[in-house]
Enzyme design. Structure first.
Site, PDB file in Angstrom:
ATOM      1  N   GLU A 406       0.427 -30.569  -4.593  1.00  0.00           N
ATOM      2  CA  GLU A 406       1.765 -30.428  -3.982  1.00  0.00           C
ATOM      3  C   GLU A 406       1.687 -30.040  -2.498  1.00  0.00           C
ATOM      4  OE1 GLU A 406       3.879 -31.486  -5.921  1.00  0.00           O
ATOM      5  OE2 GLU A 406       3.293 -30.999  -7.951  1.00  0.00           O
ATOM      6  N   GLY A 407       0.693 -30.586  -1.813  1.00  0.00           N
ATOM      7  CA  GLY A 407       0.444 -30.187  -0.429  1.00  0.00           C
ATOM      8  C   GLY A 407      -0.487 -28.989  -0.436  1.00  0.00           C
TER       9      GLY A 407
END
Length: 591
Positions: A406-407
């Site tokens: 998610e990053g």
């Protein structure tokens, strides 16, 4: 109901009654929690070895069972075959289904999050009717294809192409994606490509089983990974794949926005997915420490082990506090927007977008803490912790991906502060007035009166208020110096994000305690211990920033302000707090 805007926790005093905590779960939410926990304990935990031996079929089998129980459709409205429960309930399901193995946690998170939400949030009515019922029931599984060999964090630089057919009825897709979770057993693929010479990517959704040429969508071998070993992860290749124009998701050129908003939801859900993992790691650790004897005594009697246990329990309590506080804030925003006439689809988008700063804070803080818990778990088990015969080794490997998903945590640190600054420049949140007020306070003569801290948690809340001043002081001065060039000062932004993270999480724990517990409670001791550690972390991050960009009188004044804003009137006895917490959990033998 909270009327707070995203990021406003920095400039407003929050009342304990206005935050949501786990102690506020409804009976329905408790039943949801217990049902998920029972399934994991009965079906997943006894078969942990199958996940470690890369039994992908067993992961799929578990997902089908979870679908039959309704857990895949919690966020999906009832008219599309789901349960239509609120945002907090989706967090609870994610929390308690994800704790025992990262393989199932990844399959579940990828399916219910990025595999389903883009369709729910951006799909046409026809697309939602077509895809969501099967995804909610688990009769089809979802995969989300964004990352490419040269396009990771910079998602918009993807090279996958979509070309409109001559008859205008189809898009022809060519390209490749990598690190695609659930690819091995998914049928519904959400993917991104650039149409012709468009500047931005566009989203698409298609069922693999409905392709004219099944060979136009092919897959690499299963990736061999450090952890999450039974999570299906493959490369995906589009070879002249022909999809109807009705497969376009959202608007042309709008894929990057779809990707970003899916990631915002994914970030807070990833924090939730780390919570029960922390509880289970702690339980295994404290139970082992009570059973393992050295020098004829359980190692749980040794101060070095007790310190670890106290800090692990505290970190879990704090992680829960921040995660469920933000979840309810998002829910409140969604409810308010729906009440104002907005569609649920649009309200959910706006609600999560509003609290994107908090989502990034939680993603970073909780994934870091989960990794540390697993690391300390190995240490408590000693040499046995390094062996595949004990559960800590797999827990450590599984936890490692959370800081990349998610990053990466580095990207999210930059994002949280960057989003806050952008909101300030747009006038959506007033950071400059409070920052200027702090500047005036620094120029004034400090009060030498001893404050009255007789009220429960009053000193702790005063310290939080002062830590907020530290953030405003440091970030305000840095902004004045660098203005729009601040984005290039990544080292400073990472320091600022550490201060931001510590404030949000420490405040969440303190408010949770004030709302639900008393002065002599273990929970109060955990909030106080965490606050002490948070203050030390803020001092380190702020000092590094101040001495790096300020000099002369400005530097001396800010360092003086840092000392003033991080000073206790009544210093806590850290060792006594640690021992109190350890004693409680060692005797309880669980979290």
């Amino acid at each position: 109901m909270s009327t707070l805007k995203g990021g406003e926790f920095l400039i407003k005093e929050i009342e304990a009654k206005n935050i949501f905590t786990m102690e506020d779960f409804s009976e329905e939410q408790k039943m949801l929690r217990d049902s998920a926990r029972e399934f994991i304990d009965k079906v997943v935990v006894p078969n942990k070895e199958r996940f470690e031996k890369k039994d992908y079929a067993f992961t799929e089998e578990c997902m089908k069972q979870i679908g039959e129980m309704g857990f895949l459709g919690i966020a999906v409205p009832e008219n599309y075959g789901g349960l239509g429960l609120g945002f907090v309930s989706t967090m609870i399901a994610c929390d308690y289904i994800s704790g025992a193995t990262g393989s199932l946690a990844t399959a579940y998170g990828a399916h219910t999050g990025i595999g389903t939400l883009p369709i729910l949030l951006y799909g046409t009515e026809a697309q939602k009717q077509k895809y969501l019922p099967d995804l909610a029931a688990g009769t089809k599984f979802g995969a989300y294809c964004l990352t490419e060999p040269d396009a990771g964090s910079d998602a918009n630089s993807g090279k996958t192409k979509a070309k409109l057919s001559e008859d205008g009825k189809h898009y022809i897709i060519n390209g490749q994606k990598m690190w695609i979770s659930n690819a091995g057993f998914a049928d519904t693929f959400t993917f991104f490509a650039k149409i012709d010479d468009d500047k931005n990517i566009t989203g698409f959704v298609v069922n693999r089983s409905e392709l004219e040429n099944p060979e136009s969508l092919t897959f690499g071998e299963e990736e061999h990974k450090l952890g999450i070993r039974a999570s299906s992860t493959r490369q995906v290749f589009f070879n002249d794949m022909k999809v109807p124009v009705e497969c376009l998701l959202g608007e042309r050129n709008n894929g990057f926005k779809i990707a970003l908003n899916a990631l915002n939801v994914g970030r807070i859900k990833l924090a939730a997915a780390c919570l029960d993992a922390q509880r289970r790691i702690f339980n295994l650790s404290v139970q082992y420490s009570n059973e393992r004897k050295q020098f004829n005594t359980p190692i749980s009697t040794f101060g070095a082990i007790r310190k670890k246990l106290a800090e692990m329990a505290t970190a879990t309590f704090v992680s829960e506090a921040g995660s469920y506080r933000a979840a309810q804030d998002i829910q409140d925003k969604i409810d308010a927007l729906v009440a104002g006439g907005m569609s649920h689809q649009e309200a959910e988008l706006k609600g999560v977008e509003e609290f994107a700063v908090e989502c990034s804070i939680l993603k970073v803080y909780v994934s870091d803490i989960a990794q540390k818990a697993a690391d300390e778990g190995i240490q408590i088990f000693g040499g046995m912790g390094f062996s595949e015969d004990t559960p800590m080794e797999s827990a450590w490997r599984d936890a490692r991906i959370s800081r990349i998903y998610e990053g990466t945590n580095e990207i999210n640190r930059l994002l949280s502060v960057g989003m806050l600054v952008k909101r300030a420049f747009k006038g959506e949140i007033d950071l400059m007035s409070p920052a200027m007020a702090v500047g005036k306070e620094l120029m004034g003569i400090p009060s030498f009166e001893t404050p009255d801290y007789s009220e429960f948690m009053s000193e702790e809340k005063a310290i939080i208020a002062n830590l907020k001043k530290v953030f405003l002081m440091v970030s305000g001065a840095a902004l004045q110096k660098y203005m729009m060039e601040i984005e290039k000062q990544q080292h400073l932004l990472i320091n600022a994000s550490e201060i931001l993270n510590q404030i949000y999480m420490a405040e969440s724990a303190i408010l949770r305690v004030e709302k639900n517990f008393g002065p002599d409670s273990i929970e109060a001791a955990m909030a106080q211990l965490n606050l002490y550690k948070a203050v030390e972390a803020v001092i380190a991050a702020a000092k590094e920033g101040i001495v790096s960009f300020a000099d002369g009188d400005e530097q001396r004044m800010m360092l003086s302000g840092l000392r003033r804003f991080t000073k206790y009137t009544n210093q806590p006895n850290v060792i006594a707090l640690t021992e109190k917490i350890a004693k409680h959990f060692v005797e309880k033998n669980s979290y």
